[in-house]
Design a protein around this motif. Sequence first.
Motif, PDB file in Angstrom:
ATOM      1  N   TYR B  33       0.838  -1.197   0.000  1.00 21.92           N
ATOM      2  CA  TYR B  33       0.000   0.000   0.000  1.00 21.92           C
ATOM      3  C   TYR B  33       0.879   1.255   0.000  1.00 21.92           C
ATOM      4  CZ  TYR B  33      -3.016  -3.504   2.337  1.00 21.92           C
ATOM      5  OH  TYR B  33      -3.708  -4.643   2.681  1.00 21.92           O
ATOM      6  N   LEU B  45      -5.219   6.256   1.696  1.00 23.18           N
ATOM      7  CA  LEU B  45      -4.713   5.298   0.727  1.00 23.18           C
ATOM      8  C   LEU B  45      -4.664   5.904  -0.670  1.00 23.18           C
ATOM      9  CD1 LEU B  45      -3.889   2.279   0.237  1.00 23.18           C
ATOM     10  CD2 LEU B  45      -6.259   1.932  -0.486  1.00 23.18           C
ATOM     11  N   GLN B  48      -3.204   0.387  -3.862  1.00 20.89           N
ATOM     12  CA  GLN B  48      -2.974  -0.910  -3.244  1.00 20.89           C
ATOM     13  C   GLN B  48      -2.636  -1.918  -4.331  1.00 20.89           C
ATOM     14  OE1 GLN B  48      -6.280  -2.425  -0.949  1.00 20.89           O
ATOM     15  NE2 GLN B  48      -5.470  -4.513  -0.936  1.00 20.89           N
ATOM     16  N   GLN B  50      -1.758  -6.041  -5.127  1.00 20.82           N
ATOM     17  CA  GLN B  50      -1.744  -7.429  -4.698  1.00 20.82           C
ATOM     18  C   GLN B  50      -0.775  -8.111  -5.655  1.00 20.82           C
ATOM     19  OE1 GLN B  50      -3.317  -8.693  -2.084  1.00 20.82           O
ATOM     20  NE2 GLN B  50      -2.947 -10.874  -2.397  1.00 20.82           N
ATOM     21  N   VAL B  55      -5.041  -3.307  -7.088  1.00 23.88           N
ATOM     22  CA  VAL B  55      -6.339  -3.679  -6.539  1.00 23.88           C
ATOM     23  C   VAL B  55      -7.239  -2.458  -6.402  1.00 23.88           C
ATOM     24  CG1 VAL B  55      -7.518  -4.612  -4.515  1.00 23.88           C
ATOM     25  CG2 VAL B  55      -5.390  -5.667  -5.320  1.00 23.88           C
ATOM     26  N   ASP B  56      -6.638  -1.335  -5.971  1.00 22.29           N
ATOM     27  CA  ASP B  56      -7.421  -0.117  -5.730  1.00 22.29           C
ATOM     28  C   ASP B  56      -6.526   1.087  -5.971  1.00 22.29           C
ATOM     29  OD1 ASP B  56      -9.770   0.885  -3.104  1.00 22.29           O
ATOM     30  OD2 ASP B  56      -8.819   2.091  -4.658  1.00 22.29           O
ATOM     31  N   GLY B  98      -4.009  -9.631   1.312  1.00 21.79           N
ATOM     32  CA  GLY B  98      -5.092  -8.669   1.421  1.00 21.79           C
ATOM     33  C   GLY B  98      -6.204  -9.141   2.318  1.00 21.79           C
ATOM     34  N   THR B  99      -6.281 -10.441   2.553  1.00 23.62           N
ATOM     35  CA  THR B  99      -7.358 -10.954   3.396  1.00 23.62           C
ATOM     36  C   THR B  99      -6.987 -10.942   4.868  1.00 23.62           C
ATOM     37  OG1 THR B  99      -6.568 -13.212   3.151  1.00 23.62           O
ATOM     38  CG2 THR B  99      -8.197 -12.454   1.556  1.00 23.62           C
ATOM     39  N   ILE B 100      -5.740 -10.739   5.176  1.00 28.70           N
ATOM     40  CA  ILE B 100      -5.274 -10.631   6.562  1.00 28.70           C
ATOM     41  C   ILE B 100      -4.849  -9.191   6.732  1.00 28.70           C
ATOM     42  CG2 ILE B 100      -3.599 -11.386   8.263  1.00 28.70           C
ATOM     43  CD1 ILE B 100      -3.406 -14.014   6.661  1.00 28.70           C
ATOM     44  N   ASN B 101      -5.616  -8.431   7.527  1.00 22.73           N
ATOM     45  CA  ASN B 101      -5.533  -6.996   7.398  1.00 22.73           C
ATOM     46  C   ASN B 101      -4.394  -6.294   8.096  1.00 22.73           C
ATOM     47  OD1 ASN B 101      -8.519  -7.962   7.419  1.00 22.73           O
ATOM     48  ND2 ASN B 101      -8.435  -6.172   6.093  1.00 22.73           N
ATOM     49  N   GLU B 102      -3.645  -6.985   8.979  1.00 19.69           N
ATOM     50  CA  GLU B 102      -2.630  -6.259   9.715  1.00 19.69           C
ATOM     51  C   GLU B 102      -1.607  -5.689   8.753  1.00 19.69           C
ATOM     52  OE1 GLU B 102      -0.789  -8.263  12.968  1.00 19.69           O
ATOM     53  OE2 GLU B 102       0.580  -6.599  13.369  1.00 19.69           O
ATOM     54  N   GLN B 103      -1.462  -4.400   8.760  1.00 17.56           N
ATOM     55  CA  GLN B 103      -0.532  -3.713   7.877  1.00 17.56           C
ATOM     56  C   GLN B 103       0.648  -3.188   8.689  1.00 17.56           C
ATOM     57  OE1 GLN B 103      -2.378  -0.790   5.340  1.00 17.56           O
ATOM     58  NE2 GLN B 103      -4.198  -2.062   5.036  1.00 17.56           N
ATOM     59  N   PHE B 105       3.840  -0.603   8.606  1.00 16.30           N
ATOM     60  CA  PHE B 105       4.222   0.614   7.914  1.00 16.30           C
ATOM     61  C   PHE B 105       5.731   0.808   7.878  1.00 16.30           C
ATOM     62  CE2 PHE B 105       0.382   3.021   6.969  1.00 16.30           C
ATOM     63  CZ  PHE B 105      -0.568   2.308   7.684  1.00 16.30           C
TER      64      PHE B 105
END
Lengths: 113, 114
Positions: B33, B45, B48, B50, B55-56, B98-103, B105
């Motif tokens: 991201y 954001l 993003q 993947q 993705v976005d 992307g399905t496990i959200n912990e980001q 930084f």
Amino acid sequence: GENVEQHPSTLSVQEGDSAVIKCTYSDSASNYFPWYKQELGKRPQLIIDIRSNVGEKKDQRIAVTLNKTAKHFSLHITETQPEDSAVYFCAASRTGTASKLTFGTGTRLQVTL
Amino acid sequence: EAGVAQSPRYKIIEKRQSVAFWCNPISGHATLYWYQQILGQGPKLLIQFQNNGVVDDSQLPKDRFSAERLKGVDSTLKIQPAKLEDSAVYLCASSLSGTINEQFFGPGTRLTVL
């Protein structure tokens, strides 16, 4: 899209007191709610998160509560210490491949001696 | 485990100049991201990825911002030409999936546009 509101924008507490920061979100499909702590000039760091299948989660002096019906969640810090002084951000997202975090505007917490 | 790396840490440019930022995510993290954090605000954001696919990018000002992640690892974010309002910290983050959200930084790049 998701909109996250956070209050208060600044919070000053005395050392040893509790601090509470509140967030509301708009997307009822959001199911992941992390809290980040950002010290001055540093990166945001995850301190606790909660998923929508639980109502409360605790980690030592930090707790988060979630009310999915009302679409709000809160961060509670007990026995505050000077090192808790920082900016705290809440965020919300759906799970899934396009799991975009939407952040609140931040709360500057000042713990005074 | 090494964290997310970013460079440069600071950059000062004049408006209408170009600038590029680099990010190396945590090894094995498929999702990357780029966020823009204006002083006193939360991160927003921009884009993003993947692996090496977008993705976005709905909030990326595509007339002046571009980003790529050609081999699904490192990424670059470019601004051309820069405007005064682009002054901000640009944060890169990565997550395992992307399905496990912990980001996680990176330290960010502080951009000042004069």
